[in-house]
Design a protein around this motif. Structure first.
Motif, mmCIF file in Angstrom:
data_model
loop_
_atom_site.group_PDB
_atom_site.id
_atom_site.type_symbol
_atom_site.label_atom_id
_atom_site.label_comp_id
_atom_site.label_asym_id
_atom_site.label_seq_id
_atom_site.Cartn_x
_atom_site.Cartn_y
_atom_site.Cartn_z
ATOM 1 N N ASP A 299 0.913 -1.190 -0.026
ATOM 2 C CA ASP A 299 0.062 0.113 0.202
ATOM 3 C C ASP A 299 0.757 1.017 -0.060
ATOM 4 O O ASP A 299 0.456 2.286 -0.750
ATOM 5 N N ILE A 300 1.794 1.120 0.760
ATOM 6 C CA ILE A 300 2.959 2.492 0.982
ATOM 7 C C ILE A 300 3.417 2.505 -0.353
ATOM 8 O O ILE A 300 3.319 3.867 -1.086
ATOM 9 N N SER A 302 2.619 1.756 -3.389
ATOM 10 C CA SER A 302 1.728 2.054 -4.406
ATOM 11 C C SER A 302 1.470 3.576 -4.270
ATOM 12 O O SER A 302 1.106 4.199 -5.287
ATOM 13 N N THR A 303 1.454 4.138 -3.258
ATOM 14 C CA THR A 303 0.965 5.550 -2.829
ATOM 15 C C THR A 303 2.319 6.559 -3.339
ATOM 16 O O THR A 303 2.036 7.560 -3.865
ATOM 17 N N VAL A 304 3.408 5.923 -2.779
ATOM 18 C CA VAL A 304 4.695 6.924 -3.158
ATOM 19 C C VAL A 304 5.462 6.683 -4.249
ATOM 20 O O VAL A 304 6.275 7.293 -4.886
ATOM 21 N N THR A 315 5.006 -3.495 -6.961
ATOM 22 C CA THR A 315 5.240 -2.849 -5.642
ATOM 23 C C THR A 315 5.305 -3.799 -4.508
ATOM 24 O O THR A 315 5.288 -3.000 -3.307
#
Length: 372
Positions: A299-300, A302-304, A315
């Motif tokens: 999740d992290i 994919s965000t950054v 990812t």
């Protein structure tokens, strides 16, 4: 004057704590079934096993009854895999169980040398392979309507119950091996112990091969096994060479045990990255992360990470580096002082650290290899 710790027998205290915790859960489940059983025990522990073992996306608890194949919204919903609460609970249970095993090892006067560590290595592979047998059974269920192992028997091969299954198999092997040594049948108990573990692993792999050759639901693709084993071996070798050259104190206490820890956790990291990010390229089924940490890292990332980069390299890749860094840190922490103060606990803790990486890593590798 004696202190409280001098008047309390540690083994009796451990047994009392275990009995108290189990009794409290039983009483709570009977007195408050909706809150304690449905909302805690079933939701986080038994429900995920039911969903996993029956091949469903979820299991639901509605008005005190388990429902399969529902909308995954109504009532108490449990999905296959781990949650933060179950992960933390398993970690606490593991630490508590390790203390109990320490008492057993002290009574048997075992668990001091590296031979003990290496003799348990095959059982970690066995645990991961045994879990894959259940995955294969679910794959057969989805394809043919008949599982290789029916539920609830298959629950013995699903987390958390598989840990108890593997533990009791290992304990039985240990007791048999110690008895053989003390009767003069073998020179060291580690030899038959490792042999039993290797045999259990071989039989389990044989059952997977048999399922793959006797049914159309399971296929073999050894590419991921080759990449994972070779990749983990290269990483472990580089870690050994690098630490020996630039930080030799890292390996002083653990030696080859530390390198095996790094290897085991690299297997876990590589298998996850290959299964999650490169499934299409490798021709294996698509998988989703079941561990909280892995999901959070994805999740992290994919965000950054820019979308174009994610599309190119995936990812899940940071998980591999987190696993390698964590393993190196653990190996560095285990110095001579720790082993001198509590050799049996240190050795067993190192075994557990390897097992929590190599066990899931073996399962993930074999799942992709057999496409289940």
């Amino acid at each position: 004057m004696d202190g409280v710790s001098d008047r309390i027998d540690p083994v009796q205290a451990w047994v009392a704590a275990a009995v108290t915790a189990i009794t409290a859960l039983v009483i709570g489940a009977v007195a408050f079934p909706r809150q304690v059983y449905d909302g805690f025990l079933w939701r986080y522990f038994w429900g995920p096993v039911v969903a996993d073992g029956t091949g469903n996306a979820c299991a639901q608890r509605i008005n005190g009854e388990a429902v399969l194949g529902g909308d995954c919204v109504t009532g108490v919903v449990a999905e296959p895999g781990y949650t933060t609460i179950s992960t933390v609970s398993y970690a606490l249970i593991l630490v508590f169980a390790l203390v109990g095993v320490i008492f057993l090892l002290r009574r048997l006067d075992l668990g001091f040398g590296q031979g003990f560590f290496f003799a348990l290595f095959p059982f970690m592979l066995f645990g991961g392979a045994l879990r894959t047998v259940e995955d294969a059974s679910v794959a057969l269920l989805r394809t043919t309507g008949e599982p290789a192992i029916g539920f609830p028997l298959s629950s013995l091969f699903i987390s958390p119950f598989i840990y108890f299954t593997v533990f009791f198999v290992t304990l039985a092997a240990l007791l048999v091996s110690v008895a053989a040594e003390r009767r003069g049948l073998v020179s060291r108990y580690e030899y038959p112990l490792a042999g039993i573990g290797a045999l259990a692993f071989a039989v389990t792999i044989g059952s997977l091969v048999w399922l793959a050759t006797s049914t159309d639901a399971i296929e073999t693709n050894p590419t991921i096994t080759i990449i994972t084993v070779v990749g983990a071996t290269v990483v472990a070798a580089l870690a050994w060479i690098g630490t020996e050259r630039f930080a030799p104190d890292v390996n002083d206490a653990t030696g080859y045990m530390g390198i095996l820890v790094i290897w085991g956790h690299t297997v876990d990291g590589l298998a996850n990255v290959l299964s999650l990010d490169w499934a299409t390229e490798l021709g294996i089924p698509s998988y989703s992360p079941k561990h909280v940490v892995n999901s959070a890292i994805i999740d992290i990332t994919s965000t950054v990470q820019p979308a174009s980069v994610s599309a190119a390299i995936g990812t899940a890749w940071p998980f591999l580096f987190v696993k390698i860094a964590a393993a190196l840190f653990v190996v560095w922490v285990f110095n001579d002082e720790i082993f001198d103060e509590s050799p049996q606990y240190s050795m067993l803790l190192l075994v557990a650290i390897l097992a929590v990486g190599l066990g899931p890593g073996t399962r993930d590798t074999l799942r992709a290899t057999f496409g289940v």
